[in-house]
Motif scaffolding. Structure first.
Motif, PDB file in Angstrom:
ATOM      1  N   MET A   1      22.256  -2.155   8.760  1.00 32.76           N
ATOM      2  CA  MET A   1      21.567  -1.267   7.839  1.00 32.76           C
ATOM      3  C   MET A   1      20.131  -1.106   8.324  1.00 32.76           C
ATOM      4  SD  MET A   1      20.819  -2.449   3.930  1.00 32.76           S
ATOM      5  CE  MET A   1      20.898  -4.190   4.218  1.00 32.76           C
ATOM      6  N   MET A   2      19.740   0.144   8.493  1.00 34.11           N
ATOM      7  CA  MET A   2      18.401   0.386   9.023  1.00 34.11           C
ATOM      8  C   MET A   2      17.675   1.434   8.187  1.00 34.11           C
ATOM      9  SD  MET A   2      16.316  -0.600  11.177  1.00 34.11           S
ATOM     10  CE  MET A   2      15.179  -0.352  12.483  1.00 34.11           C
ATOM     11  N   TYR A   3      16.464   1.110   7.855  1.00 38.31           N
ATOM     12  CA  TYR A   3      15.618   2.022   7.096  1.00 38.31           C
ATOM     13  C   TYR A   3      14.707   2.799   8.041  1.00 38.31           C
ATOM     14  CZ  TYR A   3      16.841  -0.374   2.747  1.00 38.31           C
ATOM     15  OH  TYR A   3      17.515  -0.896   1.675  1.00 38.31           O
ATOM     16  N   LYS A   4      14.375   4.030   7.641  1.00 41.10           N
ATOM     17  CA  LYS A   4      13.323   4.806   8.294  1.00 41.10           C
ATOM     18  C   LYS A   4      12.331   5.172   7.213  1.00 41.10           C
ATOM     19  CE  LYS A   4      15.718   7.079  12.096  1.00 41.10           C
ATOM     20  NZ  LYS A   4      16.273   8.339  12.583  1.00 41.10           N
ATOM     21  N   VAL A   5      11.051   4.993   7.522  1.00 40.43           N
ATOM     22  CA  VAL A   5       9.991   5.326   6.584  1.00 40.43           C
ATOM     23  C   VAL A   5       9.139   6.416   7.223  1.00 40.43           C
ATOM     24  CG1 VAL A   5       8.072   4.441   5.197  1.00 40.43           C
ATOM     25  CG2 VAL A   5      10.006   2.933   5.740  1.00 40.43           C
ATOM     26  N   TYR A   6       9.234   7.618   6.675  1.00 48.16           N
ATOM     27  CA  TYR A   6       8.427   8.750   7.158  1.00 48.16           C
ATOM     28  C   TYR A   6       7.079   8.671   6.456  1.00 48.16           C
ATOM     29  CZ  TYR A   6      12.758  10.623   9.078  1.00 48.16           C
ATOM     30  OH  TYR A   6      13.909  10.791   9.800  1.00 48.16           O
ATOM     31  N   THR A   7       6.005   8.609   7.261  1.00 39.75           N
ATOM     32  CA  THR A   7       4.676   8.349   6.710  1.00 39.75           C
ATOM     33  C   THR A   7       3.644   9.374   7.197  1.00 39.75           C
ATOM     34  OG1 THR A   7       3.996   6.931   8.548  1.00 39.75           O
ATOM     35  CG2 THR A   7       5.129   5.849   6.711  1.00 39.75           C
ATOM     36  N   LYS A   8       2.512   9.373   6.488  1.00 41.27           N
ATOM     37  CA  LYS A   8       1.333  10.123   6.907  1.00 41.27           C
ATOM     38  C   LYS A   8       0.146   9.154   6.855  1.00 41.27           C
ATOM     39  CE  LYS A   8       0.740  14.191   4.816  1.00 41.27           C
ATOM     40  NZ  LYS A   8       0.880  15.266   3.817  1.00 41.27           N
ATOM     41  N   PRO A   9      -0.917   9.442   7.606  1.00 40.50           N
ATOM     42  CA  PRO A   9      -2.095   8.562   7.571  1.00 40.50           C
ATOM     43  C   PRO A   9      -2.706   8.498   6.170  1.00 40.50           C
ATOM     44  CG  PRO A   9      -2.258  10.167   9.359  1.00 40.50           C
ATOM     45  CD  PRO A   9      -1.067  10.558   8.519  1.00 40.50           C
ATOM     46  N   ASP A  10      -3.340   7.388   5.879  1.00 38.49           N
ATOM     47  CA  ASP A  10      -4.070   7.198   4.617  1.00 38.49           C
ATOM     48  C   ASP A  10      -3.187   7.367   3.381  1.00 38.49           C
ATOM     49  OD1 ASP A  10      -6.454   6.824   6.126  1.00 38.49           O
ATOM     50  OD2 ASP A  10      -6.703   8.995   6.232  1.00 38.49           O
ATOM     51  N   CYS A  11      -1.955   6.894   3.469  1.00 37.21           N
ATOM     52  CA  CYS A  11      -0.999   7.002   2.360  1.00 37.21           C
ATOM     53  C   CYS A  11      -0.760   5.611   1.791  1.00 37.21           C
ATOM     54  CB  CYS A  11       0.300   7.625   2.873  1.00 37.21           C
ATOM     55  SG  CYS A  11       1.705   7.411   1.767  1.00 37.21           S
ATOM     56  N   PRO A  12      -1.329   5.316   0.621  1.00 37.97           N
ATOM     57  CA  PRO A  12      -1.171   3.960   0.063  1.00 37.97           C
ATOM     58  C   PRO A  12       0.286   3.598  -0.246  1.00 37.97           C
ATOM     59  CG  PRO A  12      -2.349   5.393  -1.474  1.00 37.97           C
ATOM     60  CD  PRO A  12      -2.181   6.165  -0.208  1.00 37.97           C
ATOM     61  N   TYR A  13       1.091   4.554  -0.685  1.00 45.75           N
ATOM     62  CA  TYR A  13       2.485   4.233  -0.993  1.00 45.75           C
ATOM     63  C   TYR A  13       3.304   4.014   0.274  1.00 45.75           C
ATOM     64  CZ  TYR A  13       1.888   4.658  -5.955  1.00 45.75           C
ATOM     65  OH  TYR A  13       1.489   4.427  -7.252  1.00 45.75           O
ATOM     66  N   CYS A  14       2.886   4.616   1.382  1.00 44.79           N
ATOM     67  CA  CYS A  14       3.540   4.346   2.666  1.00 44.79           C
ATOM     68  C   CYS A  14       3.320   2.884   3.050  1.00 44.79           C
ATOM     69  CB  CYS A  14       2.990   5.261   3.761  1.00 44.79           C
ATOM     70  SG  CYS A  14       3.268   7.020   3.452  1.00 44.79           S
ATOM     71  N   VAL A  15       2.092   2.420   2.876  1.00 47.64           N
ATOM     72  CA  VAL A  15       1.747   1.026   3.172  1.00 47.64           C
ATOM     73  C   VAL A  15       2.546   0.091   2.260  1.00 47.64           C
ATOM     74  CG1 VAL A  15      -0.128  -0.679   3.136  1.00 47.64           C
ATOM     75  CG2 VAL A  15      -0.546   1.626   4.019  1.00 47.64           C
ATOM     76  N   LYS A  16       2.630   0.438   0.978  1.00 49.79           N
ATOM     77  CA  LYS A  16       3.380  -0.397   0.026  1.00 49.79           C
ATOM     78  C   LYS A  16       4.858  -0.461   0.393  1.00 49.79           C
ATOM     79  CE  LYS A  16       2.555  -0.346  -4.411  1.00 49.79           C
ATOM     80  NZ  LYS A  16       2.243   0.005  -5.824  1.00 49.79           N
TER      81      LYS A  16
END
Length: 73
Positions: A1-16
């Motif tokens: 099982m593998m997760y992918k997290v699509y992120t943008k810079p300066d995104c607090p919920y991405c960090v969380k």
């Protein structure tokens, strides 16, 4: 099982989201929007998502941070 997290810079919920997956010992790949994939790619592949992070598990959409948190309870 593998997760992918699509992120943008300066995104607090991405960090969380990344922190939560690390804390649970779950593997994931970070995909940076604008660097690894285009904004257009994200809009075409995840038309229902309006914010980041966008999280998938085995290429199936989990949702955002709140949905990830719920799915891991």
């Amino acid at each position: 099982m593998m997760y992918k997290v699509y992120t943008k810079p300066d995104c607090p919920y991405c960090v969380k989201a990344k922190s939560l997956l690390k804390m649970k010992g779950l593997g994931f790949t970070e995909v940076k929007i604008g660097t690894d994939v285009t904004r257009e790619f994200v809009m075409e592949n995840f038309p229902s998502m309006r914010s980041v992070p966008i999280i998938t598990k085995d290429d199936a959409l989990v949702g955002g941070y709140t949905q990830l948190e719920e799915s891991l309870k």
